[in-house]
Design an enzyme around this catalytic site. Sequence first.
Site, mmCIF file in Angstrom:
data_model
loop_
_atom_site.group_PDB
_atom_site.id
_atom_site.type_symbol
_atom_site.label_atom_id
_atom_site.label_comp_id
_atom_site.label_asym_id
_atom_site.label_seq_id
_atom_site.Cartn_x
_atom_site.Cartn_y
_atom_site.Cartn_z
ATOM 1 N N HIS A 127 1.496 16.315 -2.783
ATOM 2 C CA HIS A 127 2.012 16.537 -4.391
ATOM 3 C C HIS A 127 3.828 16.280 -4.447
ATOM 4 O O HIS A 127 4.175 15.781 -5.337
ATOM 5 C CB HIS A 127 1.740 17.771 -5.089
ATOM 6 C CG HIS A 127 2.720 18.844 -4.747
ATOM 7 N ND1 HIS A 127 2.327 20.015 -3.801
ATOM 8 C CD2 HIS A 127 3.737 19.360 -5.078
ATOM 9 C CE1 HIS A 127 3.245 20.709 -3.600
ATOM 10 N NE2 HIS A 127 4.284 20.250 -4.518
ATOM 11 N N GLU A 140 7.910 12.215 -5.047
ATOM 12 C CA GLU A 140 9.370 12.882 -5.519
ATOM 13 C C GLU A 140 10.477 12.822 -4.231
ATOM 14 O O GLU A 140 11.606 12.758 -4.624
ATOM 15 C CB GLU A 140 8.993 14.337 -6.119
ATOM 16 C CG GLU A 140 9.932 14.833 -6.830
ATOM 17 C CD GLU A 140 10.692 14.302 -8.359
ATOM 18 O OE1 GLU A 140 9.884 13.273 -8.606
ATOM 19 O OE2 GLU A 140 11.487 14.282 -8.558
ATOM 20 N N ASP A 141 10.112 13.592 -3.237
ATOM 21 C CA ASP A 141 10.997 13.979 -2.199
ATOM 22 C C ASP A 141 11.021 13.128 -0.777
ATOM 23 O O ASP A 141 12.158 13.400 -0.160
ATOM 24 C CB ASP A 141 10.518 15.319 -1.937
ATOM 25 C CG ASP A 141 10.589 16.074 -2.800
ATOM 26 O OD1 ASP A 141 11.461 16.108 -3.717
ATOM 27 O OD2 ASP A 141 10.062 17.538 -3.011
HETATM 28 MN MN MN Z 1 6.270 21.341 -5.106
#
Ligand code: MN
Length: 725
Positions: free
Chosen positions: A72, A76-77
């Site tokens: 997840h 994003e990262d």
């Molecule tokens: Mn998270």
Amino acid sequence: MIRQFELVETVKSYDPQADEDLINRAYVYAMKAHGSQVRASGDPYFSHPLEVAGILTGYRLDAATIATALLHDVVEDTGATIEELESLFGEEVAKLVDGVTKLTQIELQSDHSKQAENFRKLLLAMSEDIRVLLVKLSDRLHNMRTLHFIKKPEKRRRIATETMEIFSPLAERIGMQEMKNELDDLSFAEINEEARDSVLKRLDYLRDEGKTLVPRIIDELSVTLKEHGLDADITGREKTPYSIWRKMQKKDVPFEAMSDIMAFRIAVDTAEDCYKALGIIHNAYRVVPGRFKDYISVPKPNGYQSLHTGIIGPEKHRIEIQIRTRDMHEVAENGVAAHWQYKQGEKVSGKPTDGKQYRWLRELLEILETAAEPEEFLEHTKLEMFQDQVFCFTPKGDLINLPQDATPVDFAYAVHTEVGDRCVGAKINGRMMPLRTRLKNGDQVDIVTAKTHTPSPTWENFVVTGKARARIRRFVRLKERDQYVELGNAMLERAFVEEDYPLTEKGLKGVLKIFQKETVDDLIAEVGMGHTSARDVLEAVYPGTKKESVARKLGKIVPISKARAKKAQKKGERHGIPIRGLIPGMAVHYAGCCHPLPGDRIVGIITTGKGVTIHTIDCDILHQYEDQAERWIDVSWEQDEKSPNDSHVSRVHLTLLNVPGALGALSNVVARGEGNISNLKIVSRSADFYDMLVDVEVRDVKHLSEIIAALRATPEINSIERARG
Ligand code: MN
């Protein structure tokens, strides 16, 4: 940290057919992707997605959800992309990860504490798949469990407040009571540590006091039920510090007794048994008035079912009791996740399913829909319901909630009436877009305004909010009236001058009663709209004008008017009422049959209630009005005040060779002539030719003539003429 094989074993234990390989691959991929990143706790970053996956196995979710939990944060990262995930893990997982990522980005984008309710709706709307929301909530739960590692107090506080305002109510909405309680309590510990400590201290004391009391109460209740032939599981459950605190605040009471910290639960097999148990208990003990609630026949909007009651129970202790079936209990604790498990079980046991995974959700929604309080249900629970809303951001990050299909104009009016009135354009996500664009969830909308701008009547064709529509209508009505007054004035002036009478305000005032009007403007507008003829007003003001002679005169107007219009045009005189300045579509309409253009010889036909329709003087339709002389009106273009931006729709009829590139040639020539094709209709088509009607926006008749001349010189065009009547 959970180990890889433990995670897989857990999933396998409740879903033997789970895709083991998928989980293993997601595990390895996420671990590598997060690499040496670390959490505030000093743990490797990967421990976080792993724990989130662990939380979700607690709800017995499917392999795709577990893989999503592991992945997840990679988009994003880390450098990972959705495309990459799709090729490695398939469409389902990629879509789920994409959903979770989008929710995370929205979270970062906006300061939403003031708009918690809207924000919760946005999250629901964007979680088209309930599993997205389940992963997001579990993500938040783990972040809250590790919140104390974050060093900055402001950051901890912000996250805790957000959890309490946004995520805990969301968990409640989808019925996940247990998760809601934990989220609340973790937030409470951060936001009001002192209050929580005092509640905890008091709890310790009461717990000590009640050590032997709780089992005694359970025993007695259980014996009472058994005497009446009912086998029930009875448990005592301590309330969370936060829920105790809330209750103290709401009711403004200290907590002092067992009943304030404990709730007793009676679990039985069937709904019928629930009512039976209730009857037995109400019979055996004194009921505390006002505490009874039947959430079985009327479930809460989130699907919660239970009977609640308060009694003066064993040993005269005041207690609260919840009675429900074991299935209801599962739903009460885990909400939609419980339904998910139910369906999983069905799959495992080999019963036929319809192959659609979300059937359970639809069923849940159906159950909820038939429940009472439909408004509240619609307001808060139904996921699909939010599909008919869009949530957009202002450049400052404020959230604006609009109905589906809303446009930038609706958005502008939702921000402020003035912004709506002066709106001239809109940037959506940084790009200039047409005002009729339908907005999408998460769009950032920047409205461009101009001080002198006013609403356009055409907006009414595409706005969807009542506020925008009402504003535009109001404006159009006012403007329309101005236009009718202007037109009526010109018509009256003409009628009076023709008979050599002066048109005065005083004269008109004197006849207001006859026409049942309150003001002179009302009367003039009435003439402009075609409800009252200028002649009738003239006769009323100067009763000397004889009816017969007027009628005779009127009879002659047709030929006179036609002839004079032609003559006037030749001489360059402008006798007619100038129509420039009147907005088309209000007091003046251009006829769709002949498409008059500036420079054309024109005549107006008064249409009751609609003002004047302009035709070219040679339009065929005019024959229909030949015996209605009173409806004819001399009009002219005010050519001196030509505004260059004004464009008019003209229509040409042309025959095109049926060869490749013919249409291209047509549009090229029109474009080079600075005309704009606004509509195109093929009338007939044979092996050799197309016959078509083309609408071209031009400045005036001269402009159109130039374009027609250029088209005549085009080899692919066989014939062309202006379409009339
Ligand atoms: Mn998270």
